[in-house]
Design a protein around this motif. Sequence first.
Motif, PDB file in Angstrom:
ATOM      1  N   LYS A   1       0.823  -1.210   0.000  1.00  0.00           N
ATOM      2  CA  LYS A   1       0.000   0.000   0.000  1.00  0.00           C
ATOM      3  C   LYS A   1       0.854   1.256   0.000  1.00  0.00           C
ATOM      4  O   LYS A   1       0.602   2.195  -0.768  1.00  0.00           O
ATOM      5  N   LYS A   2       1.870   1.280   0.844  1.00  0.00           N
ATOM      6  CA  LYS A   2       2.700   2.478   0.941  1.00  0.00           C
ATOM      7  C   LYS A   2       3.436   2.753  -0.366  1.00  0.00           C
ATOM      8  O   LYS A   2       3.566   3.899  -0.791  1.00  0.00           O
ATOM      9  N   ARG A   3       3.906   1.718  -1.027  1.00  0.00           N
ATOM     10  CA  ARG A   3       4.593   1.895  -2.300  1.00  0.00           C
ATOM     11  C   ARG A   3       3.621   2.378  -3.388  1.00  0.00           C
ATOM     12  O   ARG A   3       3.975   3.192  -4.242  1.00  0.00           O
ATOM     13  N   LEU A   4       2.396   1.882  -3.346  1.00  0.00           N
ATOM     14  CA  LEU A   4       1.413   2.241  -4.363  1.00  0.00           C
ATOM     15  C   LEU A   4       0.899   3.669  -4.192  1.00  0.00           C
ATOM     16  O   LEU A   4       0.843   4.436  -5.149  1.00  0.00           O
ATOM     17  N   VAL A   5       0.518   4.033  -2.977  1.00  0.00           N
ATOM     18  CA  VAL A   5      -0.074   5.361  -2.773  1.00  0.00           C
ATOM     19  C   VAL A   5       0.979   6.470  -2.795  1.00  0.00           C
ATOM     20  O   VAL A   5       0.635   7.644  -2.952  1.00  0.00           O
ATOM     21  N   LEU A   6       2.251   6.107  -2.635  1.00  0.00           N
ATOM     22  CA  LEU A   6       3.319   7.100  -2.734  1.00  0.00           C
ATOM     23  C   LEU A   6       3.834   7.234  -4.166  1.00  0.00           C
ATOM     24  O   LEU A   6       4.715   8.036  -4.443  1.00  0.00           O
ATOM     25  N   GLY A   7       3.274   6.411  -5.072  1.00  0.00           N
ATOM     26  CA  GLY A   7       3.653   6.511  -6.469  1.00  0.00           C
ATOM     27  C   GLY A   7       4.958   5.839  -6.823  1.00  0.00           C
ATOM     28  O   GLY A   7       5.489   6.038  -7.919  1.00  0.00           O
ATOM     29  N   ILE A   8       5.488   5.020  -5.918  1.00  0.00           N
ATOM     30  CA  ILE A   8       6.739   4.310  -6.195  1.00  0.00           C
ATOM     31  C   ILE A   8       6.506   3.261  -7.277  1.00  0.00           C
ATOM     32  O   ILE A   8       7.359   3.035  -8.150  1.00  0.00           O
ATOM     33  N   ASP A   9       5.343   2.608  -7.223  1.00  0.00           N
ATOM     34  CA  ASP A   9       4.964   1.612  -8.223  1.00  0.00           C
ATOM     35  C   ASP A   9       3.552   1.918  -8.715  1.00  0.00           C
ATOM     36  O   ASP A   9       2.707   2.393  -7.946  1.00  0.00           O
ATOM     37  N   PRO A  10       3.248   1.627 -10.001  1.00  0.00           N
ATOM     38  CA  PRO A  10       1.932   1.954 -10.555  1.00  0.00           C
ATOM     39  C   PRO A  10       0.835   0.952 -10.229  1.00  0.00           C
ATOM     40  O   PRO A  10      -0.348   1.288 -10.274  1.00  0.00           O
ATOM     41  N   ASN A  11       1.212  -0.297  -9.924  1.00  0.00           N
ATOM     42  CA  ASN A  11       0.216  -1.315  -9.610  1.00  0.00           C
ATOM     43  C   ASN A  11       0.842  -2.421  -8.775  1.00  0.00           C
ATOM     44  O   ASN A  11       2.067  -2.430  -8.552  1.00  0.00           O
ATOM     45  N   VAL A  12       0.010  -3.336  -8.304  1.00  0.00           N
ATOM     46  CA  VAL A  12       0.480  -4.397  -7.411  1.00  0.00           C
ATOM     47  C   VAL A  12       1.499  -5.307  -8.090  1.00  0.00           C
ATOM     48  O   VAL A  12       2.501  -5.686  -7.490  1.00  0.00           O
ATOM     49  N   ALA A  13       1.245  -5.665  -9.348  1.00  0.00           N
ATOM     50  CA  ALA A  13       2.158  -6.552 -10.068  1.00  0.00           C
ATOM     51  C   ALA A  13       3.549  -5.938 -10.170  1.00  0.00           C
ATOM     52  O   ALA A  13       4.561  -6.620  -9.930  1.00  0.00           O
ATOM     53  N   LYS A  14       3.615  -4.647 -10.523  1.00  0.00           N
ATOM     54  CA  LYS A  14       4.903  -3.954 -10.621  1.00  0.00           C
ATOM     55  C   LYS A  14       5.572  -3.860  -9.256  1.00  0.00           C
ATOM     56  O   LYS A  14       6.794  -3.985  -9.136  1.00  0.00           O
ATOM     57  N   ALA A  15       4.758  -3.624  -8.217  1.00  0.00           N
ATOM     58  CA  ALA A  15       5.300  -3.511  -6.868  1.00  0.00           C
ATOM     59  C   ALA A  15       5.960  -4.823  -6.445  1.00  0.00           C
ATOM     60  O   ALA A  15       7.088  -4.840  -5.944  1.00  0.00           O
ATOM     61  N   PHE A  16       5.247  -5.934  -6.669  1.00  0.00           N
ATOM     62  CA  PHE A  16       5.813  -7.245  -6.352  1.00  0.00           C
ATOM     63  C   PHE A  16       7.107  -7.474  -7.124  1.00  0.00           C
ATOM     64  O   PHE A  16       8.116  -7.927  -6.569  1.00  0.00           O
ATOM     65  N   SER A  17       7.077  -7.165  -8.399  1.00  0.00           N
ATOM     66  CA  SER A  17       8.245  -7.380  -9.252  1.00  0.00           C
ATOM     67  C   SER A  17       9.448  -6.576  -8.783  1.00  0.00           C
ATOM     68  O   SER A  17      10.566  -7.103  -8.673  1.00  0.00           O
ATOM     69  N   HIS A  18       9.231  -5.298  -8.495  1.00  0.00           N
ATOM     70  CA  HIS A  18      10.323  -4.437  -8.051  1.00  0.00           C
ATOM     71  C   HIS A  18      10.878  -4.858  -6.695  1.00  0.00           C
ATOM     72  O   HIS A  18      12.097  -4.891  -6.489  1.00  0.00           O
ATOM     73  N   ILE A  19       9.983  -5.185  -5.776  1.00  0.00           N
ATOM     74  CA  ILE A  19      10.417  -5.599  -4.437  1.00  0.00           C
ATOM     75  C   ILE A  19      11.247  -6.875  -4.511  1.00  0.00           C
ATOM     76  O   ILE A  19      12.327  -6.970  -3.914  1.00  0.00           O
ATOM     77  N   LEU A  20      10.752  -7.860  -5.259  1.00  0.00           N
ATOM     78  CA  LEU A  20      11.447  -9.142  -5.342  1.00  0.00           C
ATOM     79  C   LEU A  20      12.780  -9.026  -6.064  1.00  0.00           C
ATOM     80  O   LEU A  20      13.763  -9.680  -5.689  1.00  0.00           O
ATOM     81  N   SER A  21      12.842  -8.184  -7.097  1.00  0.00           N
ATOM     82  CA  SER A  21      14.084  -8.038  -7.850  1.00  0.00           C
ATOM     83  C   SER A  21      15.125  -7.231  -7.087  1.00  0.00           C
ATOM     84  O   SER A  21      16.331  -7.470  -7.215  1.00  0.00           O
ATOM     85  N   GLU A  22      14.668  -6.269  -6.300  1.00  0.00           N
ATOM     86  CA  GLU A  22      15.592  -5.399  -5.583  1.00  0.00           C
ATOM     87  C   GLU A  22      15.968  -5.921  -4.192  1.00  0.00           C
ATOM     88  O   GLU A  22      17.108  -5.760  -3.746  1.00  0.00           O
ATOM     89  N   GLN A  23      15.006  -6.547  -3.514  1.00  0.00           N
ATOM     90  CA  GLN A  23      15.243  -6.938  -2.119  1.00  0.00           C
ATOM     91  C   GLN A  23      14.958  -8.404  -1.822  1.00  0.00           C
ATOM     92  O   GLN A  23      15.270  -8.888  -0.731  1.00  0.00           O
ATOM     93  N   GLY A  24      14.326  -9.114  -2.770  1.00  0.00           N
ATOM     94  CA  GLY A  24      13.956 -10.492  -2.505  1.00  0.00           C
ATOM     95  C   GLY A  24      12.700 -10.546  -1.640  1.00  0.00           C
ATOM     96  O   GLY A  24      12.039  -9.527  -1.408  1.00  0.00           O
TER      97      GLY A  24
END
Length: 267
Positions: free
Chosen positions: A110-133
Amino acid sequence: MGPLLQTATSEALGGACAGVVADSVLYAVDSAKVRAQTTPAASGGWKILFRGLVPTITLGSVPIFGSFFFCFALVKTKLLEQKQDALLPFAAAACAVPATLVGVPADVLKKRLVLGIDPNVAKAFSHILSEQGWRGLFAGWHVNLVKDIPFAGVKIGFYEAFVSQWRAWNGLSSKEALGAQGAAICGIASGVACGVLTCPLDVVNTRIKASATPSRSILQVGRHMLKTEGVFAFFRGVAMRSFVLAVGSSIFWPIQHGVSCHLNGNT
């Protein structure tokens, strides 16, 4: 199903239903609070305030409130049987541990989405997993625990105290239904108090999850905020947080009581 398990299940379903309704109604306001806690304040249109509503409510509100009320009902029943009402806040604090941990991924998303870090849940999951696991989905889990454990204890402690007084004022026994009005009033009072008291940790939690700081240490982030922004930084968004908890509680508790009482046949 035994009586105790039935009670716990009914309380859990009541909590899950109430959590979904209350969090959905106030999702945008809570999103605005999250954005106000960042420095500089995040930019974006009003639509961003609703980003991720369905997935984060499903992954967060349902398991968080369901697991909390299931555990709390079991412990509360035993404590009341032994006339140990004073231990209810400690029981709530303990029950907040599993409920908090199961909801951390939804909080991160939620925090990543509403702060505009990621545009949607799929992108958020992808970015988190690729950057931090997978650990990235639990970023700030320790802050959540430090915040939610006392929050649960204080909120339930206040709530149960107000409920006790309400019953006394209205001549209700401990087995009689509290009523929607009583549940709402008691919830508002406990929600506002907790909103103010736990705001500093909520701000630190937002900073960590938004990756606004390279540190994941509560103390280091707190020291940095105090040094660069002053003490008032810890109360960014406190008015919105208190509003969310007050209104949310006025919605949450009547629904939780109503659903659980109906399922238990105590209408």
